[in-house]
Write a protein that holds these residues in place. Structure first.
Motif, PDB file in Angstrom:
ATOM      1  N   MET A   1      24.275 -41.951  18.464  1.00  0.00           N
ATOM      2  CA  MET A   1      25.049 -40.759  18.835  1.00  0.00           C
ATOM      3  C   MET A   1      26.521 -40.928  18.475  1.00  0.00           C
ATOM      4  SD  MET A   1      23.083 -38.434  19.772  1.00  0.00           S
ATOM      5  CE  MET A   1      24.401 -37.327  20.197  1.00  0.00           C
ATOM      6  N   VAL A   2      27.077 -42.088  18.711  1.00  0.00           N
ATOM      7  CA  VAL A   2      28.480 -42.329  18.365  1.00  0.00           C
ATOM      8  C   VAL A   2      28.668 -42.190  16.852  1.00  0.00           C
ATOM      9  CG1 VAL A   2      30.303 -44.095  18.255  1.00  0.00           C
ATOM     10  CG2 VAL A   2      29.056 -43.706  20.394  1.00  0.00           C
ATOM     11  N   LYS A   3      27.744 -42.735  16.076  1.00  0.00           N
ATOM     12  CA  LYS A   3      27.815 -42.615  14.614  1.00  0.00           C
ATOM     13  C   LYS A   3      27.786 -41.150  14.199  1.00  0.00           C
ATOM     14  CE  LYS A   3      25.502 -44.251  10.417  1.00  0.00           C
ATOM     15  NZ  LYS A   3      25.046 -43.063   9.758  1.00  0.00           N
ATOM     16  N   LEU A   4      26.861 -40.384  14.739  1.00  0.00           N
ATOM     17  CA  LEU A   4      26.739 -38.965  14.417  1.00  0.00           C
ATOM     18  C   LEU A   4      27.995 -38.197  14.831  1.00  0.00           C
ATOM     19  CD1 LEU A   4      24.989 -36.585  13.437  1.00  0.00           C
ATOM     20  CD2 LEU A   4      24.054 -36.459  15.747  1.00  0.00           C
ATOM     21  N   GLN A   5      28.491 -38.450  16.029  1.00  0.00           N
ATOM     22  CA  GLN A   5      29.691 -37.769  16.512  1.00  0.00           C
ATOM     23  C   GLN A   5      30.908 -38.115  15.660  1.00  0.00           C
ATOM     24  OE1 GLN A   5      29.159 -39.315  20.499  1.00  0.00           O
ATOM     25  NE2 GLN A   5      28.982 -37.240  21.312  1.00  0.00           N
ATOM     26  N   ARG A   6      31.035 -39.369  15.264  1.00  0.00           N
ATOM     27  CA  ARG A   6      32.159 -39.770  14.405  1.00  0.00           C
ATOM     28  C   ARG A   6      32.106 -39.039  13.073  1.00  0.00           C
ATOM     29  NH1 ARG A   6      32.163 -46.160  15.681  1.00  0.00           N
ATOM     30  NH2 ARG A   6      33.530 -46.051  17.497  1.00  0.00           N
TER      31      ARG A   6
ATOM     32  N   LEU B   1      34.744 -32.309  10.221  1.00  0.00           N
ATOM     33  CA  LEU B   1      34.933 -30.971  10.759  1.00  0.00           C
ATOM     34  C   LEU B   1      36.190 -30.899  11.602  1.00  0.00           C
ATOM     35  CD1 LEU B   1      31.277 -30.396  12.025  1.00  0.00           C
ATOM     36  CD2 LEU B   1      32.264 -29.452   9.948  1.00  0.00           C
ATOM     37  N   ASN B   2      36.783 -29.734  11.676  1.00  0.00           N
ATOM     38  CA  ASN B   2      37.851 -29.473  12.623  1.00  0.00           C
ATOM     39  C   ASN B   2      37.139 -29.088  13.916  1.00  0.00           C
ATOM     40  OD1 ASN B   2      40.286 -29.003  13.802  1.00  0.00           O
ATOM     41  ND2 ASN B   2      40.694 -27.093  12.702  1.00  0.00           N
ATOM     42  N   ILE B   3      37.074 -29.994  14.869  1.00  0.00           N
ATOM     43  CA  ILE B   3      36.150 -29.844  15.989  1.00  0.00           C
ATOM     44  C   ILE B   3      36.804 -30.231  17.314  1.00  0.00           C
ATOM     45  CG2 ILE B   3      35.233 -32.191  15.747  1.00  0.00           C
ATOM     46  CD1 ILE B   3      32.434 -30.994  16.262  1.00  0.00           C
ATOM     47  N   ILE B   4      36.319 -29.618  18.366  1.00  0.00           N
ATOM     48  CA  ILE B   4      36.668 -30.014  19.729  1.00  0.00           C
ATOM     49  C   ILE B   4      35.437 -30.690  20.310  1.00  0.00           C
ATOM     50  CG2 ILE B   4      37.229 -29.218  22.058  1.00  0.00           C
ATOM     51  CD1 ILE B   4      38.689 -26.849  20.709  1.00  0.00           C
ATOM     52  N   MET B   5      35.607 -31.891  20.814  1.00  0.00           N
ATOM     53  CA  MET B   5      34.494 -32.626  21.412  1.00  0.00           C
ATOM     54  C   MET B   5      34.782 -32.910  22.873  1.00  0.00           C
ATOM     55  SD  MET B   5      33.073 -35.490  18.842  1.00  0.00           S
ATOM     56  CE  MET B   5      32.526 -35.100  17.213  1.00  0.00           C
ATOM     57  N   GLU B   6      33.738 -32.911  23.633  1.00  0.00           N
ATOM     58  CA  GLU B   6      33.826 -33.217  25.057  1.00  0.00           C
ATOM     59  C   GLU B   6      32.813 -34.305  25.355  1.00  0.00           C
ATOM     60  OE1 GLU B   6      32.321 -33.289  29.011  1.00  0.00           O
ATOM     61  OE2 GLU B   6      31.182 -32.328  27.420  1.00  0.00           O
TER      62      GLU B   6
ATOM     63  N   ASN C   1      41.204 -42.161  17.240  1.00  0.00           N
ATOM     64  CA  ASN C   1      42.404 -41.761  16.510  1.00  0.00           C
ATOM     65  C   ASN C   1      42.597 -40.250  16.485  1.00  0.00           C
ATOM     66  OD1 ASN C   1      43.058 -44.478  15.801  1.00  0.00           O
ATOM     67  ND2 ASN C   1      41.458 -44.392  14.258  1.00  0.00           N
ATOM     68  N   ALA C   2      41.942 -39.549  17.390  1.00  0.00           N
ATOM     69  CA  ALA C   2      42.080 -38.093  17.442  1.00  0.00           C
ATOM     70  C   ALA C   2      43.533 -37.708  17.670  1.00  0.00           C
ATOM     71  CB  ALA C   2      41.212 -37.523  18.562  1.00  0.00           C
ATOM     72  N   LYS C   3      43.918 -36.584  17.099  1.00  0.00           N
ATOM     73  CA  LYS C   3      45.299 -36.119  17.237  1.00  0.00           C
ATOM     74  C   LYS C   3      45.624 -35.749  18.679  1.00  0.00           C
ATOM     75  CE  LYS C   3      48.608 -32.934  15.175  1.00  0.00           C
ATOM     76  NZ  LYS C   3      48.829 -31.923  14.130  1.00  0.00           N
ATOM     77  N   TYR C   4      44.699 -35.081  19.334  1.00  0.00           N
ATOM     78  CA  TYR C   4      44.894 -34.658  20.723  1.00  0.00           C
ATOM     79  C   TYR C   4      43.783 -35.245  21.584  1.00  0.00           C
ATOM     80  CZ  TYR C   4      47.757 -31.179  18.356  1.00  0.00           C
ATOM     81  OH  TYR C   4      48.683 -30.566  17.564  1.00  0.00           O
ATOM     82  N   LYS C   5      44.177 -35.861  22.689  1.00  0.00           N
ATOM     83  CA  LYS C   5      43.211 -36.453  23.613  1.00  0.00           C
ATOM     84  C   LYS C   5      43.553 -36.007  25.024  1.00  0.00           C
ATOM     85  CE  LYS C   5      42.934 -40.786  21.063  1.00  0.00           C
ATOM     86  NZ  LYS C   5      43.091 -42.239  21.229  1.00  0.00           N
ATOM     87  N   PHE C   6      42.553 -35.489  25.700  1.00  0.00           N
ATOM     88  CA  PHE C   6      42.729 -35.056  27.079  1.00  0.00           C
ATOM     89  C   PHE C   6      41.655 -35.701  27.935  1.00  0.00           C
ATOM     90  CE2 PHE C   6      44.529 -31.749  24.448  1.00  0.00           C
ATOM     91  CZ  PHE C   6      45.749 -31.536  25.043  1.00  0.00           C
TER      92      PHE C   6
END
Length: 123
Positions: free
Chosen positions: A13-18, A24-29, A40-45
């Motif tokens: 799953m980590v490989k696929l998500q990476r 893609l320009n994506i938002i992940m949760e 290394n994501a630009k924005y981390k919350f």
């Protein structure tokens, strides 16, 4: 949460998500997105709430779906999941050093979105 403890599933799953995050320009949760998947994501919350508020919100969702659970059952499930996720061997739930921490206990969903937008605009 229970499946996330299976190391081979987690690695796949980590490989696929990476790959998705790179292409893609994506938002992940997720509970390890900012520390393991996209460090290394630009924005981390890091968006959280107390177990009490999360149980209340989850119970409201379940009631709306016609699922009969008690607050105590939902609360216990949340506390158990948090413990499992923070103590798992691979990719435990933790706050990334450079993530913006948002406690949603006092905010509506719309207010949280506004906070996120304001933080992005600051950068």
């Amino acid at each position: 949460s229970q499946v996330s403890h299976i190391i081979d599933v987690r690695k796949a799953m980590v490989k696929l998500q990476r790959e998705m995050g790179e292409n893609l320009n994506i938002i992940m949760e997720g509970r390890d997105i900012t520390t393991e998947v996209l460090p290394n994501a630009k924005y981390k919350f890091f968006i959280t709430a107390s177990p009490e508020n999360r149980a209340k919100r989850r119970l409201e969702e379940l009631v709306a779906k016609g699922i009969n659970r008690t607050y105590d059952e939902v609360y216990a499930d949340i506390v158990e999941r948090d413990y499992r996720d923070t103590h798992r061997e691979l990719s435990p739930l933790k706050l990334a050093a450079d993530a913006i921490y948002i406690d949603t206990d006092k905010y509506s969903a719309d207010e949280v979105v506004s906070i996120i937008y304001s933080k992005i605009e600051e950068v």
